[in-house]
Design a protein around this motif. Structure first.
Motif, PDB file in Angstrom:
ATOM      1  N   TYR A 189     -26.124 -14.394  22.513  1.00 33.83           N
ATOM      2  CA  TYR A 189     -27.462 -13.093  21.799  1.00 33.83           C
ATOM      3  C   TYR A 189     -27.654 -12.036  23.824  1.00 33.83           C
ATOM      4  N   LEU A 245     -37.585 -15.106  23.534  1.00 31.25           N
ATOM      5  CA  LEU A 245     -38.757 -14.287  23.896  1.00 31.25           C
ATOM      6  C   LEU A 245     -40.548 -14.841  24.069  1.00 31.25           C
ATOM      7  N   LEU A 255     -33.178 -16.851  20.916  1.00 30.31           N
ATOM      8  CA  LEU A 255     -33.763 -15.409  21.015  1.00 30.31           C
ATOM      9  C   LEU A 255     -35.049 -15.303  20.494  1.00 30.31           C
ATOM     10  N   LEU A 257     -39.484  -7.297  21.405  1.00 26.30           N
ATOM     11  CA  LEU A 257     -38.360  -7.136  21.382  1.00 26.30           C
ATOM     12  C   LEU A 257     -37.772  -5.927  21.011  1.00 26.30           C
ATOM     13  N   THR A 308     -33.631  -4.289  21.200  1.00 26.38           N
ATOM     14  CA  THR A 308     -32.414  -4.872  20.593  1.00 26.38           C
ATOM     15  C   THR A 308     -31.760  -5.941  20.475  1.00 26.38           C
ATOM     16  N   TYR A 309     -31.259  -5.965  19.664  1.00 33.42           N
ATOM     17  CA  TYR A 309     -30.355  -7.959  20.651  1.00 33.42           C
ATOM     18  C   TYR A 309     -29.311  -7.535  19.593  1.00 33.42           C
ATOM     19  N   ILE A 316     -35.224  -5.337  26.589  1.00 34.17           N
ATOM     20  CA  ILE A 316     -36.827  -6.240  25.968  1.00 34.17           C
ATOM     21  C   ILE A 316     -37.694  -5.235  26.834  1.00 34.17           C
ATOM     22  N   THR A 374     -33.249  -6.783  30.321  1.00 33.66           N
ATOM     23  CA  THR A 374     -31.429  -6.735  29.282  1.00 33.66           C
ATOM     24  C   THR A 374     -31.255  -8.684  29.928  1.00 33.66           C
ATOM     25  N   TYR A 407     -29.591  -9.207  24.560  1.00 38.57           N
ATOM     26  CA  TYR A 407     -30.670  -8.399  23.943  1.00 38.57           C
ATOM     27  C   TYR A 407     -31.103  -7.411  25.412  1.00 38.57           C
ATOM     28  N   GLU A 457     -23.140  -7.977  28.845  1.00 37.59           N
ATOM     29  CA  GLU A 457     -25.010  -8.383  29.712  1.00 37.59           C
ATOM     30  C   GLU A 457     -25.085  -7.941  31.193  1.00 37.59           C
TER      31      GLU A 457
END
Length: 142
Positions: free
Chosen positions: A51, A76, A72, A95, A97-98, A55, A66, A53, A111
């Protein structure tokens, strides 16, 4: 079906391929696994996702982080427990988007891209619709 299953065969007949893949493991042919799958201790084949992500800090909406992870939910929790030096200052995080990838290298490359100037602009425009929507609403209210 031979001992070298194709991806289309995997998608059509997973119960047949499972046995072929098990025998491929005993022959040392883990390379026959499709991308995103790996062997686990109990000889199960599991789908492994990676993942990327984004936040956002709840105390400072301008702070966005990022990251990359294989878990995931746990990541978090770690961010919100202050276990990351980079995010500790702006607790708590939500969160935003992932994206899930079956290929680890592709996820890491994405990433890395999202942390470049072009990637930041892309994320603002395409991956953070809540921010875009709220900015448009502010413009309409003026």
């Amino acid at each position: 079906m031979g001992s070298n299953p194709t991806l289309s065969a995997i998608l059509r007949r997973p119960w047949e391929v499972k046995n072929a893949l098990r025998s491929s493991k005993s022959e040392g042919r883990a390379d026959l696994l499709p991308p995103g799958y790996e062997w686990h201790a109990n000889d199960e084949i599991r789908n492994m996702m990676y993942y990327v992500y984004l936040i956002r800090s709840q105390v400072d909406a301008n702070q966005v982080y990022t990251g990359f992870t294989e878990n995931l939910r746990q990541r978090l929790l770690d961010h919100n427990a202050g276990k990351s030096v980079h995010t500790k200052k702006y607790l708590p995080w939500t969160l935003e988007t992932y994206l899930a990838f079956s290929d680890r290298n592709q996820a890491l490359e994405f990433e890395r891209y999202l942390k470049t100037g072009s990637g930041i602009a892309f994320a603002k425009k395409r991956l953070r619709p809540s921010q875009t929507k709220s900015l448009k609403m502010e413009n309409l209210e003026r």
